[in-house]
Scaffold this active site. Structure first.
Site, PDB file in Angstrom:
ATOM      1  N   LYS A 269       0.852  -1.194   0.000  1.00  0.00           N
ATOM      2  CA  LYS A 269       0.000   0.000   0.000  1.00  0.00           C
ATOM      3  C   LYS A 269       0.886   1.242   0.000  1.00  0.00           C
ATOM      4  O   LYS A 269       1.687   1.427   0.899  1.00  0.00           O
ATOM      5  CB  LYS A 269      -0.894   0.008   1.235  1.00  0.00           C
ATOM      6  CG  LYS A 269      -1.998  -1.014   1.165  1.00  0.00           C
ATOM      7  CD  LYS A 269      -3.012  -0.820   2.256  1.00  0.00           C
ATOM      8  CE  LYS A 269      -4.071  -1.906   2.205  1.00  0.00           C
ATOM      9  NZ  LYS A 269      -4.931  -1.852   1.003  1.00  0.00           N
ATOM     10  N   ARG A 345     -10.293 -11.443   0.180  1.00  0.00           N
ATOM     11  CA  ARG A 345     -11.129 -12.409  -0.543  1.00  0.00           C
ATOM     12  C   ARG A 345     -10.484 -13.795  -0.584  1.00  0.00           C
ATOM     13  O   ARG A 345     -11.169 -14.806  -0.678  1.00  0.00           O
ATOM     14  CB  ARG A 345     -11.434 -11.879  -1.949  1.00  0.00           C
ATOM     15  CG  ARG A 345     -10.225 -11.662  -2.805  1.00  0.00           C
ATOM     16  CD  ARG A 345     -10.524 -10.814  -4.032  1.00  0.00           C
ATOM     17  NE  ARG A 345     -10.625  -9.391  -3.719  1.00  0.00           N
ATOM     18  CZ  ARG A 345     -10.885  -8.441  -4.624  1.00  0.00           C
ATOM     19  NH1 ARG A 345     -11.055  -8.784  -5.899  1.00  0.00           N
ATOM     20  NH2 ARG A 345     -10.948  -7.183  -4.266  1.00  0.00           N
TER      21      ARG A 345
HETATM   22  N1  BES Z   1      -8.344  -3.968   3.248  1.00  0.00           N
HETATM   23  C1  BES Z   1      -8.369  -3.505   1.922  1.00  0.00           C
HETATM   24  C2  BES Z   1      -9.634  -2.711   1.591  1.00  0.00           C
HETATM   25  C3  BES Z   1      -9.772  -1.339   2.214  1.00  0.00           C
HETATM   26  C4  BES Z   1      -9.270  -0.225   1.563  1.00  0.00           C
HETATM   27  C5  BES Z   1     -10.467  -1.173   3.367  1.00  0.00           C
HETATM   28  C6  BES Z   1      -9.437   1.033   2.106  1.00  0.00           C
HETATM   29  C7  BES Z   1     -10.653   0.092   3.898  1.00  0.00           C
HETATM   30  C8  BES Z   1     -10.137   1.195   3.274  1.00  0.00           C
HETATM   31  C9  BES Z   1      -8.291  -4.662   0.950  1.00  0.00           C
HETATM   32  O1  BES Z   1      -7.545  -5.730   1.364  1.00  0.00           O
HETATM   33  C10 BES Z   1      -7.643  -4.140  -0.283  1.00  0.00           C
HETATM   34  O2  BES Z   1      -6.495  -3.791  -0.208  1.00  0.00           O
HETATM   35  N2  BES Z   1      -8.381  -4.087  -1.388  1.00  0.00           N
HETATM   36  C11 BES Z   1      -7.880  -3.543  -2.596  1.00  0.00           C
HETATM   37  C12 BES Z   1      -8.352  -4.432  -3.714  1.00  0.00           C
HETATM   38  C13 BES Z   1      -7.723  -4.101  -5.036  1.00  0.00           C
HETATM   39  C14 BES Z   1      -6.278  -4.500  -5.026  1.00  0.00           C
HETATM   40  C15 BES Z   1      -8.469  -4.819  -6.112  1.00  0.00           C
HETATM   41  C16 BES Z   1      -8.407  -2.124  -2.753  1.00  0.00           C
HETATM   42  O3  BES Z   1      -9.570  -1.910  -2.468  1.00  0.00           O
HETATM   43  O4  BES Z   1      -7.627  -1.267  -3.131  1.00  0.00           O
HETATM   44 MG    MG Z   2      -5.502  -5.521   0.875  1.00  0.00          MG
END
Ligand code: BES
Ligand code: MG
Ligand code: ZN
Length: 498
Positions: A269, A345
């Site tokens: 991230k 997921r």
């Molecule tokens: N935990 C995150 C989702 C999330 C993002 C929760 C911001 C709360 C605030 C999840 O694991 C994630 O990183 N999802 C990605 C998916 C993408 C790579 C398709 C996302 O949402 O950016």
């Molecule tokens: Mg994630």
């Protein structure tokens, strides 16, 4: 906090803080009650302050003559025809927040019975306790500010006893969820989640099964274990079971995403993402444990609930998943991990398949799954996906009643194309557009098709940047109240799936 009812009239009440709700179109009758206690100068004062009872209005009085109370808050509820249970929550939290610093007994007098007396009282009592919640576990010195210890509903003779009992169990469940989410990731590890589940099982007599890494391997949980393999901390697959008394006519499974930290893995991230907040990525599992606590305490009969969490961390080390790895989930499907940050997921894939094998009447999962859902719905509304209208409507009704925002989103099956992999059965992420829909479609691949299933994306609602209504800033404990209502509303409903 102790809750009780007081059938006496306002003029005879004795305590420390008073909260009086006023309906705009019926303000005269409430003003009359106030005059009986304080004399007619109070109405003059309210008029001078232009207090009419509009929603959001509040008038404060300190140390009114000849009375024991330190402060009186007169708060607006708006017009009767637009009154909802949520109006009661809003007015309550507005007044209670202003009463901070006082102690002793709060008395609340609202125009009870315009909607449903028992529900109004439950909502007000929950709002008082939840908006006063403060997390001081990690401070070396705690705030010495006083808080009220007792709450009395004025002018109420009786409501079903169960209603008041449910209030404390519900609030304890929400508070547990808030504390779990708020805890820092160096303390709230997968193991700490398992310890919490163990404590709950002992305290409330729930069945507990914890699958260690080796057992998960035997179950073929290759998707879940792939996420866990980049962390020094071992995964813990948690399964708590509540069995109500009597003949079980409803068997439910609730699955929560339990990432105690989500760094993103090698798709780290970066940029705008607030990586330090990714401790809240176990918000689904916190709601599951909070609900387990409350259900165990309320102890409804005829229902069996399975609480399932595939807990782990998404970290980076020499054995972490490479973007591009192909893994096999416990239902035999192969997944090309084209993005290590879509880890939730992967863990849910194995958890949902495990839940399906229990053959429940329905499965609901809660997960901080996608940033896309936050973009779509913001931080007050979670997304709901389900192809089963009855289950979706029951959840929406439970959410409406509990005041938690929930909106049904489309399970757009045609978007499944976006998850096509050149090599494996599917990829774990599709295109950016519609990202929370493809996430739901991915999960669908791991749920037994005949089992009613709903997915709730709580990425936005798990955390509040600012104090709002009954939620102080920070972890909200979202989901506990909706899940509880859903389990209890459905209690007694005949099963259609035996
Ligand atoms: N935990 C995150 C989702 C999330 C993002 C929760 C911001 C709360 C605030 C999840 O694991 C994630 O990183 N999802 C990605 C998916 C993408 C790579 C398709 C996302 O949402 O950016
Ligand atoms: Mg994630
Ligand atoms: Zn995540």
């Amino acid at each position: 906090m102790k809750f009780s009812l007081n059938a006496n009239a306002l003029r005879a009440w004795d305590g420390d803080v008073l909260i009086i709700g006023v309906l705009e179109d019926k303000s005269k009758s409430t003003f009359k009650l106030l005059e009986e206690r304080y004399g007619d100068s109070i109405t003059k004062n309210l008029t001078k302050q232009k207090f009419t009872g509009k929603s959001g209005q509040i008038a404060t009085f300190h140390l009114l003559q000849q009375h024991s109370e330190e402060a009186t808050f007169v708060v607006g509820l708006g017009e009767t025809n637009s009154l909802t249970i949520e109006s009661f929550r809003k007015a309550t939290s507005l007044a209670v927040k202003q009463s901070k610093g006082t102690e002793g007994k709060i008395g609340v007098l609202f125009p009870w019975g315009n909607i449903d007396k028992a529900k109004e009282i439950q909502a007000v009592a929950e709002a008082v306790r939840l908006c006063l919640f403060k997390d001081e576990r990690f401070k070396s010195k705690t705030d010495t500010q006083n808080t009220p210890s007792e709450l009395e509903m004025i002018g109420v003779e009786s409501i079903p006893e169960i209603s008041l009992k449910n209030v404390s169990s519900t609030c304890a469940g929400v508070e547990l969820a808030r504390e779990l989410v708020g805890a820092p990731p160096n303390q709230l590890s997968p193991e700490a989640l398992a310890t919490e589940a163990t404590q709950l099982s002992k305290e409330f007599n729930l069945q507990l099964k914890i699958l260690e890494q080796e057992e998960c391997k035997k179950e073929g949980m290759g998707a879940y274990l792939a996420v866990a393999q980049g962390s020094d901390l071992k995964p813990k697959f948690i399964h708590l079971t509540y069995k109500g008394k009597g003949k079980i006519n409803r068997k439910l499974a609730i699955v929560g995403k339990g990432l105690t930290f989500d760094s993103g893995g090698y798709n780290l991230k970066v940029g705008a993402a607030q990586i330090e907040l990714m401790k809240f990525d176990m918000g689904g599992s916190a709601a599951v444990l909070g609900t387990a606590r409350a259900i165990a305490e309320i102890a409804p009969s005829g229902v069996e609930v399975h609480f399932i969490i595939a807990a782990c961390e998404n970290m980076i080390n020499g054995s972490a998943v490479h973007p591009g790895d192909i893994v096999t989930a416990s239902n035999g499907k192969t997944i090309e991990i084209n993005n290590t940050d879509a880890e939730g997921r992967l863990t849910l894939a194995d958890a949902l398949f495990y839940a399906s094998k229990l053959k429940p009447h329905s499965i609901v999962d809660l997960a901080t799954l996608t940033g896309a859902c936050v973009i779509a719905l913001g931080d007050e509304v979670a997304g709901l996906w389900s192809e089963n209208d009855e289950l979706a409507n029951d959840l929406l009704a439970a959410a409406t009643e509990s005041g938690e925002g929930l909106w049904r989103m489309p399970m757009q099956n045609s978007y499944k194309d976006g998850l096509k992999s050149m090599l494996a059965d599917l990829k774990n992420t599709g295109p950016r557009a519609g990202g929370s829909i493809t996430a739901a479609l991915f999960l669908k691949e791991f749920v037994e098709a005949s089992t009613p299933w709903a997915h709730i994306d709580i990425a936005g609602t798990v955390w509040a940047d600012k104090d709002k209504g009954i939620n102080p800033a920070g972890a909200t404990g979202y989901g506990v109240r909706t899940l509880l209502k859903w389990i209890l509303i459905n209690n007694g409903k005949d099963s259609t799936n035996d």
